[in-house]
Design a protein around this motif. Structure first.
Motif, PDB file in Angstrom:
ATOM      1  N   THR A  17       0.837  -1.196   0.000  1.00 51.91           N
ATOM      2  CA  THR A  17       0.000   0.000   0.000  1.00 51.91           C
ATOM      3  C   THR A  17       0.871   1.244   0.000  1.00 51.91           C
ATOM      4  OG1 THR A  17      -0.130   0.091   2.422  1.00 51.91           O
ATOM      5  CG2 THR A  17      -1.855  -1.146   1.285  1.00 51.91           C
ATOM      6  N   ARG A  18       0.239   2.329  -0.335  1.00 50.40           N
ATOM      7  CA  ARG A  18       0.909   3.623  -0.243  1.00 50.40           C
ATOM      8  C   ARG A  18      -0.110   4.604   0.309  1.00 50.40           C
ATOM      9  NH1 ARG A  18       4.424   6.751  -4.809  1.00 50.40           N
ATOM     10  NH2 ARG A  18       5.039   8.432  -3.425  1.00 50.40           N
ATOM     11  N   GLU A  22       4.791   7.132   1.867  1.00 53.81           N
ATOM     12  CA  GLU A  22       5.682   5.975   1.964  1.00 53.81           C
ATOM     13  C   GLU A  22       4.967   4.689   1.553  1.00 53.81           C
ATOM     14  OE1 GLU A  22       8.556   5.575   4.648  1.00 53.81           O
ATOM     15  OE2 GLU A  22       8.812   7.701   5.044  1.00 53.81           O
ATOM     16  N   GLU A  24       4.206   0.867   1.986  1.00 56.71           N
ATOM     17  CA  GLU A  24       4.191  -0.084   3.090  1.00 56.71           C
ATOM     18  C   GLU A  24       3.967  -1.487   2.535  1.00 56.71           C
ATOM     19  OE1 GLU A  24       1.261   0.978   6.002  1.00 56.71           O
ATOM     20  OE2 GLU A  24       2.102   2.973   6.297  1.00 56.71           O
ATOM     21  N   ARG A  26       3.083  -5.303   3.949  1.00 59.33           N
ATOM     22  CA  ARG A  26       2.649  -6.067   5.119  1.00 59.33           C
ATOM     23  C   ARG A  26       2.510  -7.532   4.737  1.00 59.33           C
ATOM     24  NH1 ARG A  26      -0.441  -2.618   8.892  1.00 59.33           N
ATOM     25  NH2 ARG A  26      -0.299  -0.507   8.088  1.00 59.33           N
ATOM     26  N   ALA A  71      -4.144  -1.173   7.589  1.00 57.49           N
ATOM     27  CA  ALA A  71      -3.483  -0.724   6.358  1.00 57.49           C
ATOM     28  C   ALA A  71      -4.280   0.371   5.652  1.00 57.49           C
ATOM     29  CB  ALA A  71      -3.273  -1.907   5.414  1.00 57.49           C
TER      30      ALA A  71
END
Length: 88
Positions: A17-18, A22, A24, A26, A71
């Motif tokens: 994800t963004r 930034e 990310e 997971r 998220a």
């Protein structure tokens, strides 16, 4: 919606994800990628859970939803789907 992908090199699934500036990444529990992909395709939550259970008979919906909330990837829901589930 961000995508889930299978990371064959490390033997697991990840959610990329963004949410802001930034990126990310997971790690997903087994079955969560199938669940997320089913939702992304427009399937009902019941059918998406079945997809997760197909991949992992121990699929945990609570853990999958908690991860999606953390998220920040849930963007809405369709109330019409709820009505069709009541009719079933």
């Amino acid at each position: 919606m961000p995508g889930a992908f299978q990371a064959r090199q490390c033997g697991g699934d990840a959610l990329v994800t963004r949410p802001f500036a930034e990126v990310e990444v997971r790690r997903l529990p087994v079955g969560a990628a199938a669940f997320i992909e089913a939702l992304k395709e427009g399937q009902t939550i019941i059918d998406a859970v079945k997809e997760g259970l197909t991949v992992n008979p121990g699929f945990d919906l609570t853990t999958a939803l908690r991860g999606m909330i953390e998220a920040n990837v849930i963007i809405g829901h369709d109330a019409n789907s709820l009505q069709s589930m009541e009719a079933a």
